[in-house]
Design a protein around this motif. Structure first.
Motif, PDB file in Angstrom:
ATOM      1  N   LYS A  20       0.653  -1.204   0.154  1.00 60.38           N
ATOM      2  CA  LYS A  20      -0.081   0.030  -0.214  1.00 60.38           C
ATOM      3  C   LYS A  20       0.752   1.293   0.053  1.00 60.38           C
ATOM      4  N   VAL A  21       0.486   2.274  -0.753  1.00 64.09           N
ATOM      5  CA  VAL A  21       1.274   3.567  -0.743  1.00 64.09           C
ATOM      6  C   VAL A  21      -0.011   4.681  -0.490  1.00 64.09           C
ATOM      7  N   ALA A  22       0.447   5.558   0.566  1.00 65.08           N
ATOM      8  CA  ALA A  22      -0.600   6.570   0.854  1.00 65.08           C
ATOM      9  C   ALA A  22      -0.544   7.685  -0.479  1.00 65.08           C
ATOM     10  N   TYR A  23      -1.724   8.071  -0.945  1.00 60.00           N
ATOM     11  CA  TYR A  23      -2.039   9.071  -1.903  1.00 60.00           C
ATOM     12  C   TYR A  23      -0.902  10.316  -1.873  1.00 60.00           C
ATOM     13  N   GLU A  24      -0.695  10.939  -0.688  1.00 65.35           N
ATOM     14  CA  GLU A  24       0.072  11.923  -0.824  1.00 65.35           C
ATOM     15  C   GLU A  24       1.624  11.615  -1.314  1.00 65.35           C
ATOM     16  N   GLU A  25       2.016  10.189  -0.595  1.00 65.36           N
ATOM     17  CA  GLU A  25       3.207   9.794  -0.900  1.00 65.36           C
ATOM     18  C   GLU A  25       3.400   9.431  -2.524  1.00 65.36           C
ATOM     19  N   MET A  26       2.663   8.823  -2.889  1.00 64.00           N
ATOM     20  CA  MET A  26       2.529   8.529  -4.508  1.00 64.00           C
ATOM     21  C   MET A  26       2.451   9.688  -5.182  1.00 64.00           C
ATOM     22  N   VAL A  44       1.283  12.179 -12.587  1.00 66.43           N
ATOM     23  CA  VAL A  44       0.873  12.928 -11.346  1.00 66.43           C
ATOM     24  C   VAL A  44      -0.298  13.297 -11.248  1.00 66.43           C
ATOM     25  N   ARG A  45      -1.091  13.614 -12.244  1.00 64.42           N
ATOM     26  CA  ARG A  45      -2.654  14.411 -12.329  1.00 64.42           C
ATOM     27  C   ARG A  45      -3.384  12.982 -12.116  1.00 64.42           C
ATOM     28  N   SER A  46      -3.088  11.660 -12.214  1.00 65.37           N
ATOM     29  CA  SER A  46      -3.918  10.595 -11.994  1.00 65.37           C
ATOM     30  C   SER A  46      -3.905  10.306 -10.590  1.00 65.37           C
ATOM     31  N   VAL A  47      -2.912  10.889  -9.837  1.00 65.58           N
ATOM     32  CA  VAL A  47      -2.813  10.601  -8.239  1.00 65.58           C
ATOM     33  C   VAL A  47      -3.579  11.685  -7.624  1.00 65.58           C
ATOM     34  N   GLU A  48      -3.373  13.065  -8.141  1.00 69.97           N
ATOM     35  CA  GLU A  48      -4.154  14.035  -7.576  1.00 69.97           C
ATOM     36  C   GLU A  48      -5.401  13.744  -7.695  1.00 69.97           C
ATOM     37  N   LEU A  49      -6.024  13.329  -8.871  1.00 70.44           N
ATOM     38  CA  LEU A  49      -7.372  13.093  -8.870  1.00 70.44           C
ATOM     39  C   LEU A  49      -7.996  12.000  -8.199  1.00 70.44           C
ATOM     40  N   ALA A  50      -7.148  10.908  -8.024  1.00 71.44           N
ATOM     41  CA  ALA A  50      -7.480   9.773  -7.204  1.00 71.44           C
ATOM     42  C   ALA A  50      -7.571  10.258  -5.842  1.00 71.44           C
ATOM     43  N   MET A  51      -6.732  11.067  -5.273  1.00 74.03           N
ATOM     44  CA  MET A  51      -6.719  11.571  -3.868  1.00 74.03           C
ATOM     45  C   MET A  51      -7.810  12.259  -3.699  1.00 74.03           C
ATOM     46  N   GLN A  52      -8.229  13.319  -4.740  1.00 72.11           N
ATOM     47  CA  GLN A  52      -9.290  14.190  -4.462  1.00 72.11           C
ATOM     48  C   GLN A  52     -10.818  13.559  -4.759  1.00 72.11           C
ATOM     49  N   LYS A  53     -10.824  12.521  -5.376  1.00 71.39           N
ATOM     50  CA  LYS A  53     -11.974  11.811  -5.761  1.00 71.39           C
ATOM     51  C   LYS A  53     -12.158  10.444  -4.763  1.00 71.39           C
ATOM     52  N   ARG A  54     -11.057  10.234  -4.028  1.00 73.55           N
ATOM     53  CA  ARG A  54     -11.227   8.746  -3.313  1.00 73.55           C
ATOM     54  C   ARG A  54     -11.398   7.917  -4.122  1.00 73.55           C
ATOM     55  N   VAL A  55     -10.501   7.471  -5.206  1.00 72.74           N
ATOM     56  CA  VAL A  55     -10.959   6.449  -6.134  1.00 72.74           C
ATOM     57  C   VAL A  55      -9.490   5.401  -5.528  1.00 72.74           C
ATOM     58  N   ARG A  56     -10.055   4.336  -5.396  1.00 70.25           N
ATOM     59  CA  ARG A  56      -9.237   3.140  -5.193  1.00 70.25           C
ATOM     60  C   ARG A  56      -8.247   2.695  -6.299  1.00 70.25           C
ATOM     61  N   VAL A  57      -7.024   2.994  -6.367  1.00 68.21           N
ATOM     62  CA  VAL A  57      -6.239   2.407  -7.724  1.00 68.21           C
ATOM     63  C   VAL A  57      -5.144   1.492  -7.224  1.00 68.21           C
ATOM     64  N   PHE A  58      -5.353   0.429  -8.014  1.00 67.20           N
ATOM     65  CA  PHE A  58      -4.363  -0.639  -7.879  1.00 67.20           C
ATOM     66  C   PHE A  58      -3.308  -0.813  -8.993  1.00 67.20           C
ATOM     67  N   VAL A  59      -2.025  -0.577  -8.909  1.00 61.33           N
ATOM     68  CA  VAL A  59      -1.051  -0.774  -9.825  1.00 61.33           C
ATOM     69  C   VAL A  59      -0.694  -2.256  -9.733  1.00 61.33           C
ATOM     70  N   ARG A  60      -0.924  -3.119 -10.944  1.00 63.55           N
ATOM     71  CA  ARG A  60      -0.491  -4.380 -11.096  1.00 63.55           C
ATOM     72  C   ARG A  60      -0.051  -4.765 -12.437  1.00 63.55           C
ATOM     73  N   CYS A  65      -3.950   4.540  -1.452  1.00 64.75           N
ATOM     74  CA  CYS A  65      -4.955   4.724  -0.496  1.00 64.75           C
ATOM     75  C   CYS A  65      -4.555   5.644   0.516  1.00 64.75           C
ATOM     76  N   ASP A  66      -5.755   5.825   1.315  1.00 63.01           N
ATOM     77  CA  ASP A  66      -5.525   7.041   2.639  1.00 63.01           C
ATOM     78  C   ASP A  66      -4.567   6.308   3.316  1.00 63.01           C
ATOM     79  N   GLU A  67      -3.972   7.194   4.033  1.00 63.90           N
ATOM     80  CA  GLU A  67      -2.759   6.961   4.851  1.00 63.90           C
ATOM     81  C   GLU A  67      -3.165   6.254   6.039  1.00 63.90           C
ATOM     82  N   GLU A  68      -4.491   6.450   6.384  1.00 62.64           N
ATOM     83  CA  GLU A  68      -5.076   5.818   7.744  1.00 62.64           C
ATOM     84  C   GLU A  68      -5.295   4.249   7.527  1.00 62.64           C
TER      85      GLU A  68
END
Ligand code: ADP
Ligand code: ASP
Ligand code: MG
Length: 415
Positions: free
Chosen positions: A196-202, A215-231, A252-255
């Motif tokens: 797992k990697v936190a949105y902010e770190e990614m 970069v923008r994909s991560v920004e958008l995922a963080m903003q819209k809370r999209v669960r992204v899997f890299v595989r 995902c979220d840091e928590e």
């Protein structure tokens, strides 16, 4: 049943055999009863070729026409994947950015997505049981009706935006590595895959050079809370359980991350160039007189180091994207007489190595460890910049691999 976005990058759709392999990944999820939208990149190398052709045609060209040319790579792969799926008995239809449509602003070459009609896509899943195969990287500017592209690596952003628009349960980014690693696995063979990697770190890792996600994909995922899997797309499609947790890295979220380390990863970027202004007057207004014109020329200045002056004169060192190096030199030449400095020196053979981790917020001494480790290897530091969760160090490009591996090991990231 889940709703999924499956994105396949350039190497995953590099030829017809690989497209067939991608189709089998899609077939697996469809047969498991999931609703699927696919986003594809152009075949690997294609976009570079198209960009090269634009430059050959005219070094300075209209970015509207650049977009018309470079968007074509994704048109081909979307159509080919739809054909392949249909031939396997999976109902599928291809969609160009303008057909869906994916609305963007008018910044040709690096447009931002401003809207996607998700309801229409969902209706099609429901009424026709059809897989939507969407051309990544491209959209349409509503006001002019012209095709736009989202910047290099932009299919990741297309995928996350589609996932947000259809409220997908997951956005799976299939690529040529099986997850996000502690550093580029093609540079350090001791790199470890992260669960797992936190949105902010990614976001930091991507901004600082880890091109696995735009970069923008991560920004958008963080903003819209999209669960992204890299595989990985190279695992055998049939070996994967479509109902289990996907193998790979969850962003995902840091928590959600139970055991977090002080340092999560090391990134590097060769996209930097260094400029040093020698013997500039140390008085109010000088920095503004130098950096103002650079900003007006849309040149992004990153690391800035200013020495303390001994005799009323000082040196200022900073970095700019390597692509803007010559323009930055021209801008500085123009302001030289007005500002008053002795000379501009520059270097393009530099690399910015960065140490990233949310754990840094509460730990002291992270930077000191890096400086000591690099000194022991005889690596000279040209500039440093820090934020709450990252430290960036500018060094000679010749030492890239040594520095990455040294830092990777000194923070206990080695496998
Ligand atoms: P795609 O064509 O699928 O979009 P990219 O080439 O854009 O794939 O991104 C995948 C590449 O990112 C990998 O091959 C790897 O070399 C690079 N990369 C850089 N940093 C990392 C990292 N920390 N973890 C995984 N991959 C990384
Ligand atoms: N084909 C585009 C590129 O090479 C977009 C992408 O692959 O994400 O930049
Ligand atoms: Mg990519």
């Amino acid at each position: 049943m889940a709703r999924l976005v499956m994105k396949f990058g350039g190497t995953s759709v590099a030829d017809i055999d690989r497209i067939r392999n991608v189709a089998r990944h899609v077939e697996r999820e469809v047969k498991a009863g999931h609703e699927v939208a696919v986003v594809v990149s152009a075949m690997s190398g294609k976009t570079n070729e198209l960009v090269g052709w634009c430059r050959q045609a005219a070094p300075l060209h209209d970015t509207r026409e650049y977009d018309a040319v470079v968007a074509s790579g994704e048109q081909v792969t979307a159509g080919l994947l739809a054909i392949t799926l249909e031939s396997m008995g999976v109902s599928a239809r291809s969609w160009q950015g303008w057909q869906l449509p994916i609305w963007t602003d008018g910044t040709h070459g690096s447009a931002r997505i401003v809207g996607i009609n998700g309801e229409e896509l969902v209706k099609r899943f429901r009424e026709h049981g059809q897989v939507a195969v969407i051309a990544g990287f491209q959209g349409i500017h509503k006001e002019t009706g012209r095709i736009t592209t989202l910047g290099r690596g932009g299919s990741d952003t297309s995928a996350v935006a589609v996932a947000a628009a259809i409220q997908a349960d997951r956005c799976d980014i299939y690529t040529d590595v099986d997850g996000v690693y502690t550093t580029d696995p093609n540079v350090a063979d001791k790199a470890r895959r992260l669960d797992k990697v936190a949105y902010e770190e990614m976001l930091e890792m991507a901004s600082l050079g880890a091109k696995v996600l735009q970069v923008r994909s991560v920004e958008l995922a963080m903003q819209k809370r999209v669960r992204v899997f890299v595989r990985s797309s190279f695992e055998k499609p049939e070996d994967i359980n479509p109902h289990g947790t996907p193998p790979g890295t969850l962003i995902c979220d840091e928590e959600e991350i139970v055991e977090s380390q002080v340092v999560t990863g090391i990134a590097f970027s060769k996209d930097e160039a260094q400029l040093s202004i020698r013997r500039v007057a140390d008085k109010p207004g000088v920095a503004a007189a130098l950096f103002g014109p650079l900003a007006e020329a849309h040149i992004n200045v990153d690391m800035i180091v200013q020495n303390i002056s001994a005799d009323g004169r000082t040196d200022i060192t900073f970095t700019v994207p390597v692509a803007d190096y010559d323009r930055a030199q021209q801008v500085l030449a123009k302001v030289k007489d007005g500002v008053g400095f002795a000379a501009v020196e520059g270097a393009k053979d530099v690399v910015k190595v960065s140490i990233i981790g949310v754990g840094m917020r509460s730990h002291a001494g992270v930077a000191a460890t890096a400086f000591k480790a690099l000194a022991e290897r005889g690596i000279n530091i040209r500039a440093i910049s820090t934020s709450e969760i990252k430290i960036s160090i500018l060094i000679d490009a010749a030492y890239t691999e040594l520095a990455v591996r040294t830092l990777h090991s000194v923070y206990g990231l080695d496998r």
